[in-house]
Design a protein around this motif. Structure first.
Motif: not given
Length: 521
Positions: A208-213, A324-325, A342-344
């Motif tokens: 999840s952090l990787a997605g945010a970063f 695909f988010a 907004y994806s963060i």
């Protein structure tokens, strides 16, 4: 989950403890008595009492040692997997910035093919990778792989055509094959089942952090567009790959090995950890020579296939969201830069929620109801995205939060629950890798159900994700009923006669097949 034990079981528990204390740690590879103490599910008070006695026996400060193990095991491998997941899914951020256009990827499915080719080596080599991890030291194999895929990620920033992108994605998948099963395998050798979930979820929170970063870094890379003649999407790969290579070198000196070999603990701490784990899981037989026959025997276990199907059902939606988010959020009408921002936030919520849920799961020493609850949250999120009109931006964005929270909280719960119900190095090594390997076939599925032609509703991808999440919940119920029945038979002594016919060595290597081992749920 049994909450108490009857008087006869208590006598067996105490007798097992006394027998265990008489055993020499140096000779425990020839003994299968270590789990006699916990053959019947003990109470928390009994567990605490025994662990306190072990700490006194080995002159160990339990709290201080636990903090040291957490710092030296969980944090380094969480950083490692954060880097791996970041380099894996950053292609979705690059796509928002026009990667397909610059590489002349004119066909609608070319981006999806670039995603799927990653999973071909990633799926095929996960079990063999865990064998290599066992033969080599984990810090050697894992750090080697992370430096390699960091370099490949840098190379991805310089590709000039679609073919070159496919080549880099293939080798990226090959070198990342060690990360997920290897890290889970290593984690499972350091913690008891009643203390594992929050560590598993903390580790999994790195995704999840990787997605945010990833969204944050992509936002920053917008200012580098045209720098040194390179587009901003190229800088995403180059910068993140360079960070990975640097930290990979650092992790070579920081990553832990198995408890039997780790250098950051003293000999008395090592003895305490080994004996503590043997109470919960029996003798690990770490010193034993690898035997393919015993490793292959794991595939006969029904639980392995049920656990793999559970994970498969979850991973389709998880990778679908990860890849695909940004496309879904961009369909709300946001600019590329705003899309990255907004994806963060859904990733941040998923990270925090996952750790909190894991702490409750460990506190109650229960897994199933938490997997059920988080699975239903994910289904609700997909249903909102599927049912709301594209113009209902706020509702659909809220659905993204529920999907991320549900799936990325449920997956570590499932993985911890199922893999920690395997005991012994042989069975852990194979089961952990295969569950992840089989589940990641879902990654192949996910890349072809979210097609550009289905935007902005993505009905095919979202409906498939809902169906497979529901399928995962059904498989979890079957798994639950199966281990409940097995526990009942073991407590009734129905498995004892068959176990007694085994040789002494086979009994020592039985792991969770020892009838005194009680499955957790």
């Amino acid at each position: 989950m049994a909450s108490s034990i009857h008087s006869e079981s208590k006598n067996e528990f105490k007798a097992g403890v006394e027998e265990l204390d008489r055993k020499s740690l140096d000779n425990d590879t020839n003994s299968n008595s270590s789990i006699e103490a916990f053959g019947i599910q003990p109470t928390k008070e009994e567990v605490e009492q025994k662990l306190t006695e072990l700490a006194q026996k080995h002159d160990v400060n339990r709290r201080r040692l636990q903090l040291k193990v957490d710092a030296c095991v969980v944090i380094p491998i969480s950083i490692l997997y954060l880097l791996a997941f970041l380099d894996r899914v950053n292609i979705s951020n690059a796509q928002v910035y026009g990667m397909s256009k610059d590489l002349h990827m004119t066909r609608d499915t070319q981006y999806n093919t670039a995603l799927v080719i990653f999973f071909v080596p990633y799926v095929l080599f996960e079990v063999p990778s865990n064998f290599v991890l066992k033969l080599l030291k984990p810090h050697v194999w894992l750090s080697f792989c992370i430096i390699c895929f960091g370099g490949i990620s840098i190379g991805q920033g310089f590709v000039q055509n679609y073919g070159s992108l496919l080549v880099t994605r293939f080798f990226l998948g090959l070198m990342e094959t060690a990360m997920f099963p290897g890290c889970f395998y290593l984690l499972s050798t350091w913690y008891r089942r009643d203390e594992a979930q929050k560590r598993y979820s903390f580790f999994f929170a790195s995704t999840s952090l990787a997605g945010a970063f990833g969204g944050l870094i992509a936002y920053g890379m917008n200012s580098l567009d045209g720098k040194s003649g390179l587009e901003h999407w190229r800088w995403i790969f180059i910068v993140e790959g360079a960070i990975t290579c640097f930290l990979g070198i650092v992790l070579f000196f920081v990553l832990p090995d198995f408890p039997e070999d780790a250098k950051f603990i003293s000999n008395n701490e090592r003895a305490y950890i080994k004996e503590k784990l043997s109470l919960d899981q029996g003798n690990s037989y770490h010193e034993g020579k690898l035997e393919w026959r015993r490793a292959a025997a794991v595939f006969k276990d029904v639980r392995l296939w049920l656990a793999s199907l559970i994970y498969f059902g979850q991973i389709v939606g998880a990778y679908g969201y990860a890849y695909f988010a940004t496309a879904i959020i961009k369909s709300f009408g946001y600019s590329p830069v705003k899309t990255q921002v907004y994806s963060i936030f859904p990733w941040v919520v998923a990270c925090v929620s996952g750790v909190i849920i894991a702490c409750f799961s460990d506190f109650f020493f229960h897994r199933y109801l938490f997997t059920l609850g988080t699975g239903l949250i994910a289904i609700a999120g997909f249903a909102i995205l599927l049912g709301c009109e594209p113009t209902m931006i706020h509702a659909r964005y809220g659905g993204c939060f529920l999907v991320a929270l549900g799936l990325y909280s449920a997956m570590p719960l499932y993985i911890c629950w199922t893999t920690m119900n395997f005991a012994g190095h042989y069975r852990k090594m194979v089961s952990t890798a295969f569950i992840v390997q089989f589940g990641n076939v879902g990654g192949i599925v996910s890349t072809f159900i979210f097609l550009k032609t289905d935007a902005p509703r993505y009905t095919r991808g979202l409906s498939t994700s809902v169906a497979l999440c529901a399928f995962s919940l059904v498989c979890a119920i079957v798994y639950l009923l199966y281990i409940m029945r097995e526990n009942k038979l073991r407590k009734q002594g129905a498995r004892d006669a068959a176990f007694e016919t085994l040789s002494e060595k086979d009994q020592a290597l039985a792991g969770d097949l020892d009838p005194r081992f009680i499955y957790q749920y």
